[in-house]
Design an enzyme around this catalytic site. Structure first.
Site, PDB file in Angstrom:
ATOM      1  N   LYS A 103       2.889  -9.238  34.751  1.00  0.00           N
ATOM      2  CA  LYS A 103       2.030  -9.595  35.930  1.00  0.00           C
ATOM      3  C   LYS A 103       2.310  -8.465  36.950  1.00  0.00           C
ATOM      4  O   LYS A 103       1.516  -7.829  37.450  1.00  0.00           O
ATOM      5  CB  LYS A 103       2.196 -10.800  36.264  1.00  0.00           C
ATOM      6  CG  LYS A 103       1.674 -11.896  35.420  1.00  0.00           C
ATOM      7  CD  LYS A 103       1.973 -13.477  35.751  1.00  0.00           C
ATOM      8  CE  LYS A 103       1.406 -14.675  34.843  1.00  0.00           C
ATOM      9  NZ  LYS A 103       1.685 -16.055  35.202  1.00  0.00           N
ATOM     10  N   GLN A 109       6.255 -18.772  38.879  1.00  0.00           N
ATOM     11  CA  GLN A 109       6.103 -18.910  37.327  1.00  0.00           C
ATOM     12  C   GLN A 109       6.574 -20.399  36.820  1.00  0.00           C
ATOM     13  O   GLN A 109       7.620 -20.897  37.133  1.00  0.00           O
ATOM     14  CB  GLN A 109       6.748 -17.698  36.679  1.00  0.00           C
ATOM     15  CG  GLN A 109       6.728 -17.591  35.009  1.00  0.00           C
ATOM     16  CD  GLN A 109       5.084 -17.189  34.528  1.00  0.00           C
ATOM     17  OE1 GLN A 109       4.220 -16.704  35.396  1.00  0.00           O
ATOM     18  NE2 GLN A 109       4.722 -17.602  33.405  1.00  0.00           N
ATOM     19  N   ASP A 114      -2.965 -18.823  41.316  1.00  0.00           N
ATOM     20  CA  ASP A 114      -2.861 -19.668  40.039  1.00  0.00           C
ATOM     21  C   ASP A 114      -4.037 -20.886  40.065  1.00  0.00           C
ATOM     22  O   ASP A 114      -4.191 -21.495  38.854  1.00  0.00           O
ATOM     23  CB  ASP A 114      -1.538 -20.512  39.807  1.00  0.00           C
ATOM     24  CG  ASP A 114      -0.590 -19.745  39.274  1.00  0.00           C
ATOM     25  OD1 ASP A 114      -0.864 -19.000  38.203  1.00  0.00           O
ATOM     26  OD2 ASP A 114       0.543 -19.846  39.347  1.00  0.00           O
TER      27      ASP A 114
HETATM   28  N1  GUN Z   1       3.326 -20.370  32.931  1.00  0.00           N
HETATM   29  C1  GUN Z   1       2.561 -20.325  31.721  1.00  0.00           C
HETATM   30  N2  GUN Z   1       1.242 -19.982  32.220  1.00  0.00           N
HETATM   31  C2  GUN Z   1       1.339 -19.842  33.585  1.00  0.00           C
HETATM   32  C3  GUN Z   1       0.251 -19.495  34.652  1.00  0.00           C
HETATM   33  O1  GUN Z   1      -0.746 -19.080  34.367  1.00  0.00           O
HETATM   34  N3  GUN Z   1       0.760 -19.355  35.911  1.00  0.00           N
HETATM   35  C4  GUN Z   1       2.226 -19.608  35.970  1.00  0.00           C
HETATM   36  N4  GUN Z   1       2.457 -19.868  37.389  1.00  0.00           N
HETATM   37  N5  GUN Z   1       3.050 -20.193  35.425  1.00  0.00           N
HETATM   38  C5  GUN Z   1       2.746 -20.042  34.027  1.00  0.00           C
END
Ligand code: GUN
Length: 281
Positions: A51, A95, A118
């Site tokens: 990311k 995350q 998110d």
């Molecule tokens: N863990 C798995 N997918 C995601 C996501 O889209 N956002 C976040 N913050 N954690 C994740």
């Protein structure tokens, strides 16, 4: 047809990069994304690194805040409060999965909704449910970007969504409904899930269970989107929920794992961050 992310991302990146340059020229600063990593879950380390790299590629500024898994709840609250108050921060994400002492729902309520890239904050989930989304959760958004690129529309079609998590299955079912699909959600308590799934023209699997979806779940000619990211219990290799080698012979189109929805989620995060920065400006 194999629905790979690469050509989709290659088609979308120039536009996003150009919009980012315009933002920078107008605002005299780059969109800024903050990624918070709690602990050192190996998959989370990989995703947060990707990311951060992707954000830099399109010209965002970014920071990753990595904390020990034992960081007290109050400390994380104060970190997020500081980020909420900072004018230069556009997007904040924590995350998942989180360490057991932290409640994912509670943390989602701490992040300023305008910076919630998110789309996990209840305000943003509510807006999404009502068809008035400011930001769309990254994985469902990425799935729609991929399908649009390949000219696939769920309108009027039967859709099966396997899973009901707040990250994927829940919002994806809502969005498919809003896109005029007839949606059925399949989960642990569904009776005869294969039979139910086999009615669907589009199957979205977000169960997180390797080998769950076999050919007897799939109607010939259906479109299969595999959102699972699992390890094959025998080979240890990355795989989805779908038995890819068998199902590709039945489906008209299918996404691979890796190289399907994973990169689309990251692209959608970048789009959300620019959107958040633009809406805030
Ligand atoms: N863990 C798995 N997918 C995601 C996501 O889209 N956002 C976040 N913050 N954690 C994740």
């Amino acid at each position: 047809m194999i629905l790979t992310a690469k050509p989709v991302v290659e088609a979308l990146l120039p536009g996003l990069t150009a919009q980012t340059q315009q933002f920078i020229a107008a605002r005299r600063r780059a969109p800024h994304l903050v990624v918070i990593l709690m602990g050192n879950d190996p998959a989370s380390v990989i995703y947060t690194t990707r990311k951060a790299q992707a954000a830099e590629t399109v010209g965002f500024s970014r920071e990753t805040l990595a904390f020990d898994a034992t960081l007290p709840r109050e400390k994380l609250f104060s970190v997020i409060s500081d980020l909420n108050a900072r004018a230069d921060v556009d997007g904040i994400l924590v995350q998942r999965p989180l360490p057991p002492h932290l409640d994912a729902f509670e943390i989602s309520t701490w992040i300023e909704p305008e910076k919630d890239v998110d789309c996990f904050h209840p305000d943003n989930v509510g807006r999404l449910m009502l068809g008035r989304a400011r930001l769309v959760p990254c994985t469902p958004a990425g799935i729609f970007l991929l399908m649009n690129h390949y000219g696939l529309s769920v309108a009027g079609k039967r859709v099966a969504v396997i899973g009901r998590s707040p990250i994927v299955g829940g919002p994806l079912a809502v969005l498919c409904n809003q896109a005029n699909a007839t949606v059925v959600q399949i989960h642990r308590k569904t009776i005869a899930p294969a039979q139910v799934c086999k009615e669907a023209d589009f199957v979205f699997s977000a169960a997180g269970k390797a080998g769950l979806v076999t050919t007897d779940w799939i109607k010939p000619g259906a479109v299969v989107v595999d959102v699972g990211i699992n390890r094959n219990p025998v080979t240890g290799r990355l795989c989805g929920d779908v038995d890819f080698d068998a199902v590709r012979g039945v489906a008209s189109a299918i996404t691979p794992v890796p190289g399907g929805i994973g990169p689309m989620t990251i692209h959608a995060l970048l789009e959300n961050t620019l959107q958040a920065a633009t809406l805030r400006a």
